[in-house]
Design a protein around this motif. Structure first.
Motif, PDB file in Angstrom:
ATOM      1  N   UNK A   2       0.846  -1.186   0.000  1.00  0.00           N
ATOM      2  CA  UNK A   2       0.000   0.000   0.000  1.00  0.00           C
ATOM      3  C   UNK A   2       0.879   1.233   0.000  1.00  0.00           C
ATOM      4  N   UNK A   3       0.449   2.230  -0.740  1.00  0.00           N
ATOM      5  CA  UNK A   3       1.200   3.470  -0.838  1.00  0.00           C
ATOM      6  C   UNK A   3       1.104   4.217   0.479  1.00  0.00           C
ATOM      7  N   UNK A   4       2.249   4.584   1.042  1.00  0.00           N
ATOM      8  CA  UNK A   4       2.303   5.264   2.327  1.00  0.00           C
ATOM      9  C   UNK A   4       3.151   6.525   2.177  1.00  0.00           C
ATOM     10  N   UNK A   5       2.581   7.651   2.568  1.00  0.00           N
ATOM     11  CA  UNK A   5       3.353   8.887   2.532  1.00  0.00           C
ATOM     12  C   UNK A   5       4.619   8.730   3.364  1.00  0.00           C
ATOM     13  N   UNK A   6       5.698   9.266   2.858  1.00  0.00           N
ATOM     14  CA  UNK A   6       6.983   9.163   3.544  1.00  0.00           C
ATOM     15  C   UNK A   6       7.871   8.056   2.998  1.00  0.00           C
ATOM     16  N   UNK A   7       7.299   7.144   2.208  1.00  0.00           N
ATOM     17  CA  UNK A   7       8.120   6.096   1.588  1.00  0.00           C
ATOM     18  C   UNK A   7       9.242   6.768   0.805  1.00  0.00           C
ATOM     19  N   UNK A  81      -0.719  10.693  -1.542  1.00  0.00           N
ATOM     20  CA  UNK A  81      -1.305   9.494  -2.143  1.00  0.00           C
ATOM     21  C   UNK A  81      -2.748   9.800  -2.484  1.00  0.00           C
ATOM     22  N   UNK A  82      -3.059   9.785  -3.791  1.00  0.00           N
ATOM     23  CA  UNK A  82      -4.433   9.923  -4.256  1.00  0.00           C
ATOM     24  C   UNK A  82      -4.974   8.565  -4.636  1.00  0.00           C
ATOM     25  N   UNK A  83      -6.147   8.546  -5.246  1.00  0.00           N
ATOM     26  CA  UNK A  83      -6.733   7.274  -5.666  1.00  0.00           C
ATOM     27  C   UNK A  83      -5.819   6.552  -6.639  1.00  0.00           C
ATOM     28  N   UNK A 127      -5.680   1.448 -11.401  1.00  0.00           N
ATOM     29  CA  UNK A 127      -6.620   1.311 -10.283  1.00  0.00           C
ATOM     30  C   UNK A 127      -6.461  -0.040  -9.619  1.00  0.00           C
ATOM     31  N   UNK A 128      -6.720  -0.085  -8.328  1.00  0.00           N
ATOM     32  CA  UNK A 128      -6.677  -1.360  -7.606  1.00  0.00           C
ATOM     33  C   UNK A 128      -7.836  -2.225  -8.073  1.00  0.00           C
TER      34      UNK A 128
END
Length: 129
Positions: A2-7, A81-83, A127-128
């Motif tokens: 999952x995309x996580x801010x700060x990566x 992180x957006x959609x 898209x997921x």
């Protein structure tokens, strides 16, 4: 995944003399943008399991030259992180620099590292399902 801010993703690379295009062994400014594409690809793989596609750059800044003989560290930090979109802050720092004025193969560590290029970019991922 999952995309996580700060990566954060970092790459280091030696700049060969074959990449110099200008007097003083300078490489072109677009070289740093190519490095940003490389770290963005790894960041998207780590965050989303896909290489992603670059959509745009904003606020590209050329702070200091990159020269053949440099060792550079390119950093990408996921800041939004957006959609399907991801905003990434990029930087290229020169961490070592050749010193031909001191000898044919002389070089030194840059302490502190020298900021060469920075930018903000947007990438998109599928898209997921």
């Amino acid at each position: 995944m999952s995309a996580v801010e700060g990566l954060t993703v970092r790459h280091r690379r030696y700049i060969p003399y074959s990449h110099a295009h200008y007097a003083g062994n300078l490489v072109d400014g677009a070289y740093g943008l190519g490095l940003f594409g490389d770290v963005a690809t790894e960041l998207c793989i780590r965050s989303d399991g896909d290489e992603g596609l670059f959509a745009s750059y904003s606020d590209v800044q050329f702070h200091s030259p990159i020269r053949a003989g440099d060792v550079v560290e390119t950093t990408a930090v996921l800041t939004r992180v957006g959609t399907r979109s991801r905003t990434i802050e990029f930087s290229v720092h020169v961490v070592c620099r050749g010193r031909p004025d001191l000898g044919e193969s002389a070089a030194e560590v840059c302490d502190p590292p020298v900021l060469a290029t920075s930018a903000v970019g947007t990438v998109v991922v599928p898209p997921k399902s």
